[in-house]
Each structure stands twice: as C-alpha cells, then as structure tokens.
Motif scaffolding. Sequence first.
Motif, PDB file in Angstrom:
ATOM      1  N   ARG A 101       0.832  -1.206   0.000  1.00  0.00           N
ATOM      2  CA  ARG A 101       0.000   0.000   0.000  1.00  0.00           C
ATOM      3  C   ARG A 101       0.867   1.257   0.000  1.00  0.00           C
ATOM      4  O   ARG A 101       1.830   1.342   0.752  1.00  0.00           O
ATOM      5  CB  ARG A 101      -0.902   0.049   1.237  1.00  0.00           C
ATOM      6  CG  ARG A 101      -1.988  -0.973   1.233  1.00  0.00           C
ATOM      7  CD  ARG A 101      -2.939  -0.888   2.431  1.00  0.00           C
ATOM      8  NE  ARG A 101      -2.449  -0.171   3.586  1.00  0.00           N
ATOM      9  CZ  ARG A 101      -3.191   0.688   4.308  1.00  0.00           C
ATOM     10  NH1 ARG A 101      -4.436   0.932   3.987  1.00  0.00           N
ATOM     11  NH2 ARG A 101      -2.679   1.289   5.357  1.00  0.00           N
ATOM     12  N   ILE A 141       0.674   4.959   1.128  1.00  0.00           N
ATOM     13  CA  ILE A 141      -0.210   5.608   2.104  1.00  0.00           C
ATOM     14  C   ILE A 141       0.023   7.104   2.287  1.00  0.00           C
ATOM     15  O   ILE A 141      -0.720   7.750   3.009  1.00  0.00           O
ATOM     16  CB  ILE A 141      -0.089   4.917   3.481  1.00  0.00           C
ATOM     17  CG1 ILE A 141       1.354   4.964   3.972  1.00  0.00           C
ATOM     18  CG2 ILE A 141      -0.609   3.480   3.403  1.00  0.00           C
ATOM     19  CD1 ILE A 141       1.525   4.553   5.427  1.00  0.00           C
ATOM     20  N   GLU A 142       1.053   7.645   1.633  1.00  0.00           N
ATOM     21  CA  GLU A 142       1.326   9.077   1.794  1.00  0.00           C
ATOM     22  C   GLU A 142       1.874   9.651   0.497  1.00  0.00           C
ATOM     23  O   GLU A 142       2.725   9.056  -0.149  1.00  0.00           O
ATOM     24  CB  GLU A 142       2.338   9.300   2.921  1.00  0.00           C
ATOM     25  CG  GLU A 142       2.657  10.762   3.173  1.00  0.00           C
ATOM     26  CD  GLU A 142       3.735  10.978   4.238  1.00  0.00           C
ATOM     27  OE1 GLU A 142       4.021  12.139   4.528  1.00  0.00           O
ATOM     28  OE2 GLU A 142       4.295   9.981   4.755  1.00  0.00           O
ATOM     29  N   HIS A 143       1.383  10.836   0.146  1.00  0.00           N
ATOM     30  CA  HIS A 143       1.859  11.576  -1.018  1.00  0.00           C
ATOM     31  C   HIS A 143       2.784  12.691  -0.525  1.00  0.00           C
ATOM     32  O   HIS A 143       2.448  13.408   0.415  1.00  0.00           O
ATOM     33  CB  HIS A 143       0.676  12.183  -1.772  1.00  0.00           C
ATOM     34  CG  HIS A 143       1.100  13.217  -2.766  1.00  0.00           C
ATOM     35  ND1 HIS A 143       1.101  14.567  -2.474  1.00  0.00           N
ATOM     36  CD2 HIS A 143       1.557  13.102  -4.031  1.00  0.00           C
ATOM     37  CE1 HIS A 143       1.527  15.231  -3.530  1.00  0.00           C
ATOM     38  NE2 HIS A 143       1.804  14.377  -4.484  1.00  0.00           N
ATOM     39  N   ARG A 196      -7.589   9.016  -4.778  1.00  0.00           N
ATOM     40  CA  ARG A 196      -7.411   8.707  -3.371  1.00  0.00           C
ATOM     41  C   ARG A 196      -7.094   7.237  -3.199  1.00  0.00           C
ATOM     42  O   ARG A 196      -6.215   6.843  -2.460  1.00  0.00           O
ATOM     43  CB  ARG A 196      -8.668   9.057  -2.561  1.00  0.00           C
ATOM     44  CG  ARG A 196      -8.471   8.822  -1.061  1.00  0.00           C
ATOM     45  CD  ARG A 196      -9.758   8.869  -0.276  1.00  0.00           C
ATOM     46  NE  ARG A 196     -10.511   7.623  -0.341  1.00  0.00           N
ATOM     47  CZ  ARG A 196     -10.201   6.513   0.323  1.00  0.00           C
ATOM     48  NH1 ARG A 196      -9.138   6.459   1.079  1.00  0.00           N
ATOM     49  NH2 ARG A 196     -10.942   5.437   0.195  1.00  0.00           N
ATOM     50  N   ARG A 197      -7.856   6.410  -3.906  1.00  0.00           N
ATOM     51  CA  ARG A 197      -7.709   4.967  -3.743  1.00  0.00           C
ATOM     52  C   ARG A 197      -7.881   4.288  -5.094  1.00  0.00           C
ATOM     53  O   ARG A 197      -8.892   4.469  -5.767  1.00  0.00           O
ATOM     54  CB  ARG A 197      -8.753   4.465  -2.751  1.00  0.00           C
ATOM     55  CG  ARG A 197      -8.616   3.014  -2.388  1.00  0.00           C
ATOM     56  CD  ARG A 197      -9.669   2.659  -1.312  1.00  0.00           C
ATOM     57  NE  ARG A 197      -9.769   1.257  -1.126  1.00  0.00           N
ATOM     58  CZ  ARG A 197      -9.086   0.550  -0.232  1.00  0.00           C
ATOM     59  NH1 ARG A 197      -8.257   1.155   0.584  1.00  0.00           N
ATOM     60  NH2 ARG A 197      -9.233  -0.743  -0.139  1.00  0.00           N
ATOM     61  N   ASP A 207      -3.707   4.245  -1.299  1.00  0.00           N
ATOM     62  CA  ASP A 207      -4.686   4.330  -0.213  1.00  0.00           C
ATOM     63  C   ASP A 207      -4.405   5.582   0.609  1.00  0.00           C
ATOM     64  O   ASP A 207      -3.845   5.519   1.709  1.00  0.00           O
ATOM     65  CB  ASP A 207      -4.599   3.068   0.650  1.00  0.00           C
ATOM     66  CG  ASP A 207      -5.794   2.913   1.574  1.00  0.00           C
ATOM     67  OD1 ASP A 207      -6.773   3.684   1.437  1.00  0.00           O
ATOM     68  OD2 ASP A 207      -5.745   2.025   2.438  1.00  0.00           O
ATOM     69  N   LEU A 208      -4.776   6.736   0.067  1.00  0.00           N
ATOM     70  CA  LEU A 208      -4.525   8.020   0.703  1.00  0.00           C
ATOM     71  C   LEU A 208      -5.751   8.476   1.495  1.00  0.00           C
ATOM     72  O   LEU A 208      -6.874   8.084   1.184  1.00  0.00           O
ATOM     73  CB  LEU A 208      -4.179   9.070  -0.357  1.00  0.00           C
ATOM     74  CG  LEU A 208      -2.961   8.768  -1.235  1.00  0.00           C
ATOM     75  CD1 LEU A 208      -2.823   9.821  -2.330  1.00  0.00           C
ATOM     76  CD2 LEU A 208      -1.708   8.678  -0.390  1.00  0.00           C
ATOM     77  N   PRO A 209      -5.560   9.347   2.484  1.00  0.00           N
ATOM     78  CA  PRO A 209      -6.696   9.845   3.266  1.00  0.00           C
ATOM     79  C   PRO A 209      -7.678  10.679   2.446  1.00  0.00           C
ATOM     80  O   PRO A 209      -8.859  10.733   2.737  1.00  0.00           O
ATOM     81  CB  PRO A 209      -6.068  10.692   4.370  1.00  0.00           C
ATOM     82  CG  PRO A 209      -4.598  10.532   4.264  1.00  0.00           C
ATOM     83  CD  PRO A 209      -4.283   9.809   2.993  1.00  0.00           C
ATOM     84  N   LYS A 210      -7.167  11.371   1.410  1.00  0.00           N
ATOM     85  CA  LYS A 210      -8.037  12.171   0.532  1.00  0.00           C
ATOM     86  C   LYS A 210      -7.415  12.209  -0.856  1.00  0.00           C
ATOM     87  O   LYS A 210      -6.220  11.959  -1.029  1.00  0.00           O
ATOM     88  CB  LYS A 210      -8.244  13.577   1.084  1.00  0.00           C
ATOM     89  CG  LYS A 210      -6.988  14.401   1.126  1.00  0.00           C
ATOM     90  CD  LYS A 210      -7.272  15.802   1.656  1.00  0.00           C
ATOM     91  CE  LYS A 210      -5.996  16.636   1.559  1.00  0.00           C
ATOM     92  NZ  LYS A 210      -6.218  18.013   1.910  1.00  0.00           N
ATOM     93  N   GLU A 230       3.696   1.765   2.816  1.00  0.00           N
ATOM     94  CA  GLU A 230       3.380   1.483   4.217  1.00  0.00           C
ATOM     95  C   GLU A 230       4.526   0.762   4.938  1.00  0.00           C
ATOM     96  O   GLU A 230       4.863   1.096   6.069  1.00  0.00           O
ATOM     97  CB  GLU A 230       2.100   0.651   4.285  1.00  0.00           C
ATOM     98  CG  GLU A 230       1.621   0.360   5.679  1.00  0.00           C
ATOM     99  CD  GLU A 230       0.288  -0.359   5.657  1.00  0.00           C
ATOM    100  OE1 GLU A 230      -0.588   0.014   6.470  1.00  0.00           O
ATOM    101  OE2 GLU A 230       0.102  -1.282   4.838  1.00  0.00           O
TER     102      GLU A 230
END
Length: 175
Positions: free
Chosen positions: A3, A5-7, A32-33, A47-50, A63
């Motif tokens: 995954r 998880i951060e940009h 985002r996903r 798999d980002l928060p937004k 991750e």
Amino acid sequence: MRRAIEHVPAGCWPAAEAADAVTLDYDARFRRRMVLHCDSGREVLLDLPKAIAMAEGDGLRLEEGGWLSVKAKPEPLVEVRATDPYALVRLGWHLGNRHLPTEIADGVLRIRPDHVIEAMLEGLGATLTRVTRAFQPEGGAYGGHAGPHHAHESAHGGKIHHHHHGSDGGHDHHH
C-alpha cells in the motif's frame, strides 16, 4: 498487496530511494484509492486519506517503507498560441470561463483535444498544434481537481455550493 499511504511533493522526499515508479495520465494522478500498476509490473494499492493531484516527480511512501516515484504519462494535447500576450490571456479567459483544465506555460496554453473548443479557439484567432506530452493543468483557485464537478466558496454570498456544468457549459447549481 503493498500500500502507498502518503503523497509527498517533488523535492520533499528522497527520490534516489525510489524502489519503483508509476506512470500515470492526468486523470489517474488525481486519486485517493486505486490499484496502481508500477512500471516494473508490480501492483500497489494507492490508499490516501483524501484525493490529491499528483505531479511529475512526486513521491508515494509505501506502508512498509520505501518509495514510488510518480511520472506523468504523455497524452494527446492541443497547444494554443496567440499573436501576442493580450490575445493569449483572452483565450485563457475563454477556457477558464468554460472550466476546462488548462496548463499554462511560457507563451502557450495546453488543453485536451475537444473539437468544439478547438473550433471556438480558432474562431478567436488561436493557432493550434497537436502534441503528445505530459499534462499538468492549473489546480484552480479552490485547490481542487479541475473537472466538471467542483465547489465554489466565494460566489453566492460566501456559501459553499456544488454544481455541474453540462456539455453546453451551463450551470446546474445545488446549494
């Protein structure tokens, strides 16, 4: 599946440590996903928060550690040129008035091919050239994704509202 998880924007992550890369067109760089197909053939789940508008050279932190480099995939575009800076600004105004994703460069505007818009631009005196290159349009005054659905905060008394532009460029407001 691994995954991402951060940009992290270009220049703010250790690019020399990229384990792989993903080459994405403009639409795929605003997500985002989604499952990403790395240049090596591996799959990674974004798999980002937004949703975030990614650009050439950005990094995606994995991750379990490590990085992916974001590359902008070349795509068909139309370069728009004018006889002078005033005429180019006028053409840019017409594109912005239609809320079209537009890349602004030195002496040229870039848009995606659209025969109706191209005819309008030629009618306004533009010179058009078809090219294939990475597309990185302006993000807009509201920091969101350029496209047919977006929010405005300053219009209508400062109330946030969403609206959709029909194919004719008209507005369908929902407050």
